[in-house]
Write a protein that holds these residues in place. Structure first.
Motif, PDB file in Angstrom:
ATOM      1  N   GLY A 269      48.037  43.701  24.770  1.00  0.00           N
ATOM      2  CA  GLY A 269      47.132  44.847  24.869  1.00  0.00           C
ATOM      3  C   GLY A 269      46.834  45.550  23.574  1.00  0.00           C
ATOM      4  N   GLU A 270      47.408  45.090  22.441  1.00  0.00           N
ATOM      5  CA  GLU A 270      47.186  45.761  21.161  1.00  0.00           C
ATOM      6  C   GLU A 270      45.742  45.548  20.675  1.00  0.00           C
ATOM      7  N   ILE A 271      45.245  44.346  20.858  1.00  0.00           N
ATOM      8  CA  ILE A 271      43.880  43.995  20.463  1.00  0.00           C
ATOM      9  C   ILE A 271      43.059  43.790  21.732  1.00  0.00           C
ATOM     10  N   ARG A 297      45.352  49.376  20.088  1.00  0.00           N
ATOM     11  CA  ARG A 297      45.182  49.745  18.676  1.00  0.00           C
ATOM     12  C   ARG A 297      43.809  49.366  18.119  1.00  0.00           C
ATOM     13  N   VAL A 298      43.295  48.201  18.492  1.00  0.00           N
ATOM     14  CA  VAL A 298      42.036  47.705  17.938  1.00  0.00           C
ATOM     15  C   VAL A 298      41.096  47.343  19.081  1.00  0.00           C
ATOM     16  N   LEU A 299      39.871  47.890  19.016  1.00  0.00           N
ATOM     17  CA  LEU A 299      38.846  47.575  20.002  1.00  0.00           C
ATOM     18  C   LEU A 299      37.678  46.911  19.289  1.00  0.00           C
ATOM     19  N   ILE A 300      37.298  45.712  19.736  1.00  0.00           N
ATOM     20  CA  ILE A 300      36.211  44.956  19.118  1.00  0.00           C
ATOM     21  C   ILE A 300      34.960  45.147  19.963  1.00  0.00           C
ATOM     22  N   VAL A 301      33.881  45.592  19.325  1.00  0.00           N
ATOM     23  CA  VAL A 301      32.670  45.995  20.047  1.00  0.00           C
ATOM     24  C   VAL A 301      31.458  45.236  19.486  1.00  0.00           C
ATOM     25  N   ALA A 302      30.594  44.761  20.371  1.00  0.00           N
ATOM     26  CA  ALA A 302      29.350  44.100  19.966  1.00  0.00           C
ATOM     27  C   ALA A 302      28.201  45.103  19.955  1.00  0.00           C
TER      28      ALA A 302
END
Length: 432
Positions: A269-271, A297-302
């Protein structure tokens, strides 16, 4: 400064005045005498700095008389729209149609364009690939070219048209070469180095306007390619103490998957991904859930079909790719309160033109960070290497994985970018 300082002919001064140009631009004042004096010139300036008008004036001054059979000036531009624009500028200043000017691009039939060139012209404004095709068909005679101009060179490189430019430049070996661009980078240097003289002058003007708005602290990392971007992102975000909450923006949902898979998912769940394409990927449909989860900790968004996204409260904003619309990035980096946010932008050579546009829009430069010494820089053009022995691996442990630093980057009086970034981030958070 008056137009007289450019040492133009009286008809050109009159044409400039009638067109509303009463004083020369900085780039005109700095380059005109050099071009008229026969020097090879590389002129670097932002959009609207007067680059096109500069070489239109220089061309009309250099040729002096008209109506010769073979063209004496060849101007290469990235696309048909630029052909039209340059022709309009010539029309504005070429009083009484003194010179015959021909536009060449993919909209016209090759046979028709061959006939037009054969009929005689003084100046050709063309896209590189069509000009090369006409040259190979022996329709375009480059033996009489006096002035070889490449405009919007950064866009020509972006379109992958370097080969026809180099071939045409080398064929016009007697000519003077002038290059206009918004940015300089390694790929552009590789294109022009085969034909630019060693004595070429580089003139740069930087017209950053007034500061438009307060923005978050800006950091810019310049890297050669996307794989190196991924390596740098991983390297920076490995410092979990500093980067405790980060949103990483990319352009497409498919790129999101590539970035997600690049991370080591040792901690559940960290990334995570915002609105993932696949149900088995860890993700969030609501960014507020990401903000509230201390383990995330890190959310990747398009950016693709994103709409509005409330990133308030996120201390680190990373643009791994520059959005298609500069306004998208600008909206995210403008301060709306007392929030303490660091905005980090990654850029390749090809994307530097977009960085320039962002700097123009916000009225300030992005701070360029030195790359961390332990960053693995991927050479996209490198051939696979044969397997090395254990001794060779030990000897080449550092050298094989990293590019040799340029002389300009060999500093022993300054912190590396990675160190500087960490110091900055930790000072903001009160960490030792």
């Amino acid at each position: 400064m008056s137009l007289d300082k450019l040492k133009l002919s009286k008809p050109l001064v009159a044409a400039m005045t009638d067109a509303g140009f009463l004083t020369p631009k900085e780039i005109q004042a700095k380059t005109m005498s050099r071009i008229l004096g026969g020097q090879d010139v590389i002129a670097v300036g932002p959009e609207g700095s007067g680059k096109t008008t500069t070489y239109v004036l220089a061309t009309l001054m250099k040729l002096k008389y008209a109506f010769e059979e073979a063209p004496r000036a060849l101007i290469l531009v990235p696309d048909a729209e630029h052909v039209d624009y340059v022709l309009e500028q010539f029309k504005l200043l070429n009083r009484n149609s003194t010179f015959r000017i021909l536009g060449i691009d993919s909209r016209g039939a090759v046979d028709t364009q061959m006939n037009e060139i054969t009929d005689g012209c003084d100046i050709i404004v063309a896209v590189p690939d069509r000009a090369r095709a006409l040259y190979l068909k022996l329709a375009l005679n480059t033996n009489k070219i006096q002035l070889f101009i490449v405009d919007n060179a950064e866009l020509i490189v972006k379109k992958g048209l370097q080969l026809p430019v180099v071939e045409l430049a080398n064929s016009a070996y007697k000519s003077q070469h002038v290059v206009f661009t918004e940015v300089m980078h390694e790929k552009l240097n590789l294109m022009i180095s085969p034909f630019m003289k060693d004595s070429a002058s580089t003139i740069e003007v930087d017209e950053i306007g007034e500061k438009q708005a307060e923005v978050h602290q800006q950091m810019l990392y310049q890297v050669p390619n996307f794989r190196t971007k991924l390596n740098l992102l991983t390297l920076l975000l490995n410092d979990t103490e500093v980067f405790d909450k980060v949103v990483v923006f990319v352009n497409t949902r498919l790129t999101v998957q590539t970035v997600y898979k690049n991370f080591n998912h040792s901690k559940e769940g960290e990334i995570s991904i915002y609105r993932s394409l696949f149900f088995d990927d860890k993700g969030y449909d609501d960014i507020e859930d990401f903000k509230e989860n201390p383990d995330a900790r890190v959310l990747i968004v398009a950016n693709e079909n994103l709409g509005e996204l409330n990133i308030e409260g996120i201390p680190f904003i990373v643009h791994l790719e520059l959005p298609e619309q500069k306004e998208t990035l600008i909206q995210r980096i403008v301060k709306h309160g007392d929030e303490d946010v660091v905005a980090i932008t990654f850029s390749t050579d090809i994307e530097l033109i977009e960085v320039k546009k962002i700097e123009q829009a916000i009225g300030q430069k992005l701070e360029v960070m030195e790359l961390p010494e332990d960053l693995k820089v991927v050479d996209a053009g490198a051939k696979p290497k044969k397997k090395k022995t254990a001794e060779e691996d030990e000897d080449a442990e550092r050298g094989a994985a990293f590019h040799e630093k340029k002389a300009s980057n060999l500093k022993n009086y300054n912190y590396s970018a990675g160190t500087k970034a960490k110091m900055t981030y930790k000072n903001k958070k009160g960490l030792s």
